[in-house]
Design a protein around this motif. Structure first.
Motif, mmCIF file in Angstrom:
data_model
loop_
_atom_site.group_PDB
_atom_site.id
_atom_site.type_symbol
_atom_site.label_atom_id
_atom_site.label_comp_id
_atom_site.label_asym_id
_atom_site.label_seq_id
_atom_site.Cartn_x
_atom_site.Cartn_y
_atom_site.Cartn_z
ATOM 1 N N ARG B 765 28.741 -9.588 22.697
ATOM 2 C CA ARG B 765 28.470 -9.777 21.325
ATOM 3 C C ARG B 765 28.557 -8.318 20.655
ATOM 4 N NH1 ARG B 765 22.734 -11.575 18.666
ATOM 5 N NH2 ARG B 765 22.301 -9.532 19.095
ATOM 6 N N ASN B 766 27.678 -7.640 21.115
ATOM 7 C CA ASN B 766 27.539 -6.162 20.677
ATOM 8 C C ASN B 766 28.949 -5.501 20.695
ATOM 9 O OD1 ASN B 766 24.932 -6.564 20.068
ATOM 10 N ND2 ASN B 766 23.978 -5.513 22.095
ATOM 11 N N ILE B 767 29.645 -5.320 22.084
ATOM 12 C CA ILE B 767 30.828 -4.867 22.042
ATOM 13 C C ILE B 767 31.790 -5.204 20.956
ATOM 14 C CG2 ILE B 767 32.632 -4.249 23.651
ATOM 15 C CD1 ILE B 767 30.701 -4.321 25.703
ATOM 16 N N LEU B 768 31.841 -6.707 21.031
ATOM 17 C CA LEU B 768 32.589 -7.005 19.837
ATOM 18 C C LEU B 768 32.363 -6.740 18.521
ATOM 19 C CD1 LEU B 768 35.055 -9.091 20.693
ATOM 20 C CD2 LEU B 768 33.932 -11.085 19.999
ATOM 21 N N THR B 769 31.161 -6.692 18.098
ATOM 22 C CA THR B 769 30.793 -6.258 16.811
ATOM 23 C C THR B 769 31.174 -4.837 16.526
ATOM 24 O OG1 THR B 769 28.812 -7.516 17.104
ATOM 25 C CG2 THR B 769 28.784 -6.229 15.230
ATOM 26 N N SER B 770 31.034 -4.012 17.632
ATOM 27 C CA SER B 770 31.523 -2.580 17.443
ATOM 28 C C SER B 770 32.798 -2.437 17.225
ATOM 29 C CB SER B 770 30.856 -1.782 18.507
ATOM 30 O OG SER B 770 29.923 -2.245 19.163
ATOM 31 N N PHE B 771 33.822 -3.314 18.110
ATOM 32 C CA PHE B 771 35.139 -3.067 17.908
ATOM 33 C C PHE B 771 35.817 -3.641 16.622
ATOM 34 C CE2 PHE B 771 35.522 -3.174 22.763
ATOM 35 C CZ PHE B 771 35.302 -2.227 22.947
ATOM 36 N N ALA B 772 35.059 -4.885 16.077
ATOM 37 C CA ALA B 772 35.471 -5.323 14.781
ATOM 38 C C ALA B 772 35.118 -4.260 13.698
ATOM 39 C CB ALA B 772 34.807 -6.585 14.588
ATOM 40 N N MET B 773 34.071 -3.595 13.831
ATOM 41 C CA MET B 773 33.838 -2.573 12.608
ATOM 42 C C MET B 773 34.859 -1.362 13.009
ATOM 43 S SD MET B 773 30.087 -2.679 12.901
ATOM 44 C CE MET B 773 29.666 -0.872 12.389
#
Lengths: 112, 890
Positions: B765-773
């Motif tokens: 979740r955290n990695i995905l959030t960072s990538f999305a941002m």
């Protein structure tokens, strides 16, 4: 190598150019050297030396007329410049000096 | 010469012309030909050709080859220098565009770099094991009504059997990682020392495991470190902690204060690389170890992992089917002797296969084993995301380059008029983009090294930039040139194709020619970004859902004390002491907890009388105490809890709903008699039915469970009711120190342990959030650049509109609407893609949120808002700029 020094091959090439006197171009020089000295010379090594001697100012060159042989390519004729002549003469004198200084015994010993 | 004149090989001659100094070429070529002709006459053509080849090769030498210096080269270098100067001027003149181009690129590359390091690390797992090509583990594939259940637990004699019966298997070894047998965390005490140390990760292993995995040794001899009974080896970091500065081989230690079974240290292993599936601190020998009478010869329990080394070149595909011979030879007779009527049938459903150890970490998600694993799926996801983000950055570059093309058009026209060829112009533009790309790479490496610690935290890794590795700098350099070319190719061809006459007449429509392509690329960028945003929302909601899900038990305000078996034979005393503290409302002592990583076991269960008739249903068999249900807040649907007053409760049992269903007693469970032994008739009377609660990850459904009274004392769970947690823990510690002197006091909070189960999902979740941002930032950078450009282009139009009385709002909405169109389109495209992808992801979860329209609306609105804010900066600026400025040049 200073400007006042000639390598052995350089000296031979210059002498050959002098011998051919006005008829000295690549193939002629090679043939002359091959017949007189029984020494095989490649175009590559000759051209490099010719270029170097020209850069040093001992030789100069000009292109001749186009002919039907050689694929229609012009010959580049080499002549020895005055500087070159001086150089050859100095070189000869140096050799003679050395020759004269050699005691006869030394050479007899090796059968010369 | 006559027509029959032989001619030298054309190809070689051409090659000569190619490399020869142009000043020399004519004379030398003449010489070559002349010599060839002479030789052809004298020695024949064949010989002449050979010598010709020799000549040409000998001519390939410095002095004759085109010179490195000299007029020719100087000119080219001069052009390159000029290209650089132009590029530098362009870069400095349009600072904002340059920043967007380089900044976006740098972010994209930094992300790619980090992800590449991550993927490289993931792929390197277990490749360090010497001879890993021939190292395998055995997997049991059980066909349960069409579903293949794969696990790696085997009977104790399995390893020896496979080694004896198959010549391909040169060595087989076992590990036992069952908490029930004491693996996991334990207290360790050095002989002659009072203090116990609570240390993690004990695993039982055969001496053969050392031979199979070829660990590096610090002290001791690998060939015999575990060969003697009651020996153990430890890793270097534990040895340094427990025996600082000495060689501990031969020293004696006690585990959990058990002085009846002292352990000798057989060796110290070098610390294990973090890129291995097999992680432990201590290995206990299995030599001479028997966990119960006859255990080592029994084919009825399955508690061991089996690893084998094969002869090099063994055909695995041919070997795998033959492995089931072990089943028919050893297991079938035992099952028959026990009177299992379905033994033949069950044996047909069971098959064994060998899996390379290098596949364990990434490629065995469907296999149940005791290891922490990753998933090859995430390698793909991350790889795709990296490519996407780099793609987004390239798109920005292309868009801004072509958008600004109008400004370069005159330059191109002029250059062409003066005599530039198209290829020169392409070289020029590519030089520019490569320069940008090189700069971006330098910045990217800077960004990556700054961000790396955070990324490591995020990904749970210890990655470093591999400066010392040979490939790194050349690879970075070449990739930067490559990316520069890729990103610059389209703009270069586009810009260099301008026709000078049209450009100089001013006929070129100012950069709008490629606006279709630009819009398409913007749509693509935002589609990718919106998919990522929606994905992040879904993952986030699912995580929230799981962490706050009704699990059927109480995990708030529960403190867990570890290693409480050291209390020994006075657990009731301990409980009573604890209960004297008014903040403590309930205490239970057990091994089995609804948190993964705690004790688990399995039994076959039958309704009494159905044994030897039914196949039975597998289910957990937990030992709990009187206060278990109360402390952990389990909901009793029918019947009653265990009662201290009832002597018969030693043969009473409480089951969950799933068990009742599995045994077909869901209608009237209380009073039902059930059994878990096919031979000895031990019958349990069901006294309670407990509501299903999750004792595994919420990705799996609840399984059947039976609980009986027993003594399983590893963990004490304490339900507290306090505002001042610190004080309460202080009280607990006081009791502990009285009851268990010299024992470490280790407490945890149950809700944190629960959250710990989802660390992997949370990481994603955290990695995905960072990538999305990041994706959004890059896309917005591009959009911002384009909006700046558009406003610049239309500044005169805007000024005129303002002068003629247009309102600021009209101008802003006019400009914004134009830009919002591609984003609307992106939203429409992104929705089904995201829907599909997230559905796939959610399918992994047994308990999941339903994807709703609000989610998509919310994600869409966020994307639109972000884009709108980005654009409106420029729109507002344009609208509020005094029209005088826009018209001044007229």
């Amino acid at each position: 190598m200073g400007k006042n020094h000639l390598g052995e091959f350089e000296e031979i090439v210059m002498l050959t150019v002098a011998i051919l006197h006005g008829e000295a171009y690549g193939v002629a020089i090679i043939e002359e050297m091959e017949t007189r000295l029984n020494r095989s010379v490649s175009i590559g090594s000759l051209q490099v030396v010719l270029k170097r001697l020209e850069d040093k100012g001992f030789l100069k060159s000009e292109l001749g007329e186009a002919t039907s042989v050689r694929g229609g390519k012009r010959k580049r004729f080499f002549t020895v410049t005055n500087v070159g002549k001086d150089m050859l003469r100095t070189s000869k004198e140096q050799r003679m000096q050395l020759w004269n200084a050699v005691p006869d015994v030394a050479l007899e010993f090796i059968g010369l | 010469m006559t027509q029959s004149t032989p001619s030298p090989p054309k190809l070689l001659l051409r090659f000569f012309r190619l490399y020869c100094n142009p000043q020399l070429v004519e004379a030398i070529e003449g010489d070559l030909v002349e010599r060839f002709e002479i030789r052809a006459l004298k020695k024949g053509q064949k010989k002449a050709k050979q010598l010709f080849i020799k000549d040409v090769i000998q001519l390939f030498r410095p002095g004759i080859i085109r010179p490195i210096t000299g007029a020719q080269k100087l000119n080219k270098f001069g052009m390159l220098k000029n290209n650089m100067v132009i590029a530098k001027r362009q870069l400095l003149r349009h600072k904002m565009y340059s920043t967007i181009k380089i900044g976006g690129f740098a972010i994209g590359i930094a992300v790619c770099l980090l992800i590449t390091l991550f993927i490289k690390n993931e792929l390197s797992y277990d490749k360090h094991i010497p001879g890993h090509e021939n190292l395998y583990r055995v997997v049991n594939n059980y066909n349960m009504e069409g579903n293949i259940i794969r696990f790696t637990w085997f009977a104790p004699p399995f390893a020896q059997a496979i080694q004896d019966d198959f010549p391909e298997v040169t060595l087989a070894g076992r590990t036992n990682e069952g908490n029930n047998f004491g693996a996991g965390k334990n207290n360790i005490r050095i002989e002659g020392d009072m203090q116990n140390h609570y240390e993690g990760d004990f695993i039982y292993a055969d001496q053969q495991i050392l031979d199979l995995f070829q660990f590096k040794m610090v002290y001791g001899n690998l060939e015999e470190a575990l060969a003697q009974p009651n020996t153990l080896v430890m890793t270097r970091k534990k040895a340094e902690k427990l025996f600082p500065g000495e060689n501990p081989v031969g020293r004696t230690v006690y585990i959990n204060d058990n002085t009846d079974r002292p352990y000798k240290i057989g060796g110290v292993l070098e610390d294990l690389p973090s890129t291995g599936f097999f992680q432990f601190d201590f290995l206990w020998t299995l030599t001479g170890r028997e966990f119960w009478n006859g255990e080592q010869a029994s084919w009825e329990s399955q508690n061991y992992q089996v690893y084998v080394r094969l002869n090099p070149g063994t055909d695995i595909e041919a070997l795998n089917p033959r492995l089931s011979e072990i089943g028919t030879k050893y297991i079938l007779p035992v099952e028959k002797r026990n009177g299992n009527p379905n033994a033949e049938e069950e044996m047909k459903n069971m098959s064994f296969s060998l899996e390379p150890v290098t596949d364990i970490y990434l490629k065995s998600q469907d296999i149940s084993d005791p290891y922490q694993k990753s998933d090859i799926k995430y390698i793909w996801i991350f790889g795709v995301i990296a490519a996407f983000i780099l793609g987004l950055a390239c798109i920005n570059f292309i868009n801004l380059s072509t958008a600004k093309s109008a400004n370069r058009a005159k330059e191109v026209g002029l250059r062409k008029t003066i005599g530039s060829q198209k290829s020169h112009l392409i070289t020029q533009f590519l030089t520019e983009s490569i320069l940008y790309s090189l700069l971006s790479f330098i910045i990217a490496i800077g960004i990556a090294s700054v961000v790396l610690p955070y990324f490591n935290q995020l990904a749970g890794k210890a990655l470093t930039l591999p400066w010392s590795e040979l490939w790194f700098i050349p690879t970075m350099f070449f990739s930067s040139v490559l990316i520069g070319v890729v990103a610059g190719l389209y703009p270069a061809f586009y810009l260099s194709s301008f026709r000078p006459a049209a450009v100089l007449k001013g006929k070129l429509s100012m950069g709008s020619k490629s606006s279709k392509l630009r819009n398409a690329l913007v749509v693509f960028q935002f589609t990718a970004s919106i998919v990522l945003i929606i994905g992040t929302f879904v993952v986030y909601q699912q995580m929230e859902y799981i962490l706050n899900a009704q699990t059927g038990f109480n995990k708030e305000q529960v403190i867990q004390l570890r290693n409480t078996q050291v209390i020994g034979d006075q657990p009731d005393n301990f409980k009573n002491e604890l209960l004297k503290t008014p903040e403590i409302s309930s205490v239970t002592i057990s091994d089995y907890l609804p948190i993964s990583g705690t004790a688990r076991n399995g039994n076959m269960w039958w309704k009494d009388g159905r044994t030897k008739v039914d196949a039975g249903s597998s289910g957990q068999n937990w030992e709990i105490d009187y206060d278990y249900l109360k402390t952990l807040g389990m909901n009793l649907l029918q019947g009653r809890n265990f009662d201290r007053e009832m002597r018969t409760d030693t043969s009473a049992i409480i089951i969950n709903e799933k068990m009742a269903e599995a045994l077909g007693i869901q209608d009237n469970p209380i009073g039902a008699k059930i059994t878990n032994r096919s031979s000895n008739r031990v019958v349990w009377t069901v006294i309670g039915l407990v509501e299903d609660f999750n004792f595994d990850l919420l990705t799996a459904p609840v399984r059947p469970l039976a609980m009986r009274l027993g003594n399983a004392p590893s963990t004490t769970s304490i339900l507290v009711n306090t505002q001042d947690m610190a004080a309460t823990i202080g009280d607990i510690q006081k009791v502990w120190e009285e009851m268990a002197p010299n024992q470490p006091f280790i407490y945890e909070f149950m809700d944190q342990n629960f959250a710990q189960m989802y660390v992997g999902v949370e990481r994603i979740r955290n990695i995905l959030t960072s990538f999305a941002m990041l994706a959004i930032i890059i896309a917005c950078l591009g959009l911002f650049g384009l909006s700046v450009f558009m406003v610049e282009q239309r500044s005169k139009e805007i000024s005129v509109r303002l002068v003629l009385g247009a309102k600021v709002t009209q101008v802003v909405s006019m400009l914004s609407f134009n830009f919002m169109k591609p984003i609307f389109l992106a939203l429409i495209l992104a929705t089904p893609i995201a829907w599909y992808m997230m559905n796939e992801w959610l399918n992994d979860f047994e308990y999941k949120i339903s994807m709703n329209i609000q989610l998509f609306v919310f994600a869409g609105i966020s994307a639109l808002l972000i884009a709108l804010i980005t654009i409106s900066f420029q729109s507002l600026k344009a609208a509020f700029t005094s029209p005088v400025q826009g018209l001044r040049n007229e």
